[in-house]
Design a protein around this motif. Sequence first.
Motif, PDB file in Angstrom:
ATOM      1  N   PRO A  41       0.818  -1.212   0.000  1.00  0.00           N
ATOM      2  CA  PRO A  41       0.000   0.000   0.000  1.00  0.00           C
ATOM      3  C   PRO A  41       0.861   1.276   0.000  1.00  0.00           C
ATOM      4  O   PRO A  41       0.528   2.248  -0.683  1.00  0.00           O
ATOM      5  CB  PRO A  41      -0.819  -0.110   1.288  1.00  0.00           C
ATOM      6  N   GLN A  42       1.989   1.248   0.713  1.00  0.00           N
ATOM      7  CA  GLN A  42       2.874   2.416   0.758  1.00  0.00           C
ATOM      8  C   GLN A  42       3.473   2.702  -0.616  1.00  0.00           C
ATOM      9  O   GLN A  42       3.574   3.858  -1.031  1.00  0.00           O
ATOM     10  CB  GLN A  42       4.004   2.205   1.786  1.00  0.00           C
ATOM     11  N   SER A  54      -5.538   9.833  -7.969  1.00  0.00           N
ATOM     12  CA  SER A  54      -6.040   9.250  -6.723  1.00  0.00           C
ATOM     13  C   SER A  54      -5.978   7.733  -6.877  1.00  0.00           C
ATOM     14  O   SER A  54      -5.937   7.224  -8.004  1.00  0.00           O
ATOM     15  CB  SER A  54      -7.484   9.692  -6.485  1.00  0.00           C
ATOM     16  N   PRO A  55      -5.979   7.001  -5.773  1.00  0.00           N
ATOM     17  CA  PRO A  55      -5.982   5.542  -5.886  1.00  0.00           C
ATOM     18  C   PRO A  55      -7.131   5.043  -6.774  1.00  0.00           C
ATOM     19  O   PRO A  55      -6.950   4.133  -7.575  1.00  0.00           O
ATOM     20  CB  PRO A  55      -6.139   5.073  -4.446  1.00  0.00           C
ATOM     21  N   ARG A  56      -8.288   5.664  -6.661  1.00  0.00           N
ATOM     22  CA  ARG A  56      -9.447   5.225  -7.451  1.00  0.00           C
ATOM     23  C   ARG A  56      -9.167   5.332  -8.955  1.00  0.00           C
ATOM     24  O   ARG A  56      -9.653   4.534  -9.745  1.00  0.00           O
ATOM     25  CB  ARG A  56     -10.681   6.056  -7.063  1.00  0.00           C
ATOM     26  N   ASP A  78      -8.840   6.540   0.747  1.00  0.00           N
ATOM     27  CA  ASP A  78      -7.710   6.211  -0.122  1.00  0.00           C
ATOM     28  C   ASP A  78      -6.882   5.085   0.484  1.00  0.00           C
ATOM     29  O   ASP A  78      -6.471   4.167  -0.224  1.00  0.00           O
ATOM     30  CB  ASP A  78      -6.826   7.446  -0.352  1.00  0.00           C
ATOM     31  N   ASP A  79      -6.638   5.147   1.797  1.00  0.00           N
ATOM     32  CA  ASP A  79      -5.828   4.101   2.437  1.00  0.00           C
ATOM     33  C   ASP A  79      -6.512   2.734   2.351  1.00  0.00           C
ATOM     34  O   ASP A  79      -5.845   1.717   2.141  1.00  0.00           O
ATOM     35  CB  ASP A  79      -5.517   4.461   3.893  1.00  0.00           C
ATOM     36  N   GLN A  83      -4.987  -0.573   0.370  1.00  0.00           N
ATOM     37  CA  GLN A  83      -4.899  -1.905   0.998  1.00  0.00           C
ATOM     38  C   GLN A  83      -5.548  -2.955   0.103  1.00  0.00           C
ATOM     39  O   GLN A  83      -4.978  -4.027  -0.130  1.00  0.00           O
ATOM     40  CB  GLN A  83      -5.602  -1.900   2.368  1.00  0.00           C
ATOM     41  N   LEU A  84      -6.743  -2.649  -0.405  1.00  0.00           N
ATOM     42  CA  LEU A  84      -7.463  -3.592  -1.265  1.00  0.00           C
ATOM     43  C   LEU A  84      -6.719  -3.816  -2.577  1.00  0.00           C
ATOM     44  O   LEU A  84      -6.665  -4.943  -3.085  1.00  0.00           O
ATOM     45  CB  LEU A  84      -8.882  -3.074  -1.541  1.00  0.00           C
TER      46      LEU A  84
END
Length: 117
Positions: A41-42, A54-56, A78-79, A83-84
């Motif tokens: 995730p990092q 953005s993550p999305r 976002d976190d 993770q997912l």
Amino acid sequence: MNSAIIYHNPRCSKSRAALALLEDNNVNTQIIRYLETPPSPQTLKKITKMLSLSPRDLIRTGETEYKEFGMDNQDLSDDQLLQLMSANPKVIERPIVIYNDRAVIGRPPENVLELIP
């Protein structure tokens, strides 16, 4: 010599084409098969910053895992998404190429040429 990192899926034609462009331009490339070695995730957070996304924006919404694991839930942080994504790397957009602290998504594959001098 500078080297690039490609988050690569050898079964993906765009990923193979992006890697070929790097090789054709004599760019030393570290290949990370992200389905076998998912980014943490990092690491994904750093990549999204480099991409200014953005993550999305880095999720392949057409994959079954997207809905199966609830990533379509707009309330996820976002976190939580990172993770997912790390746990289900199939949903990560591909290929991602990093070179000199800059990154692009290789769709189209020619995007990688923006990174190399």
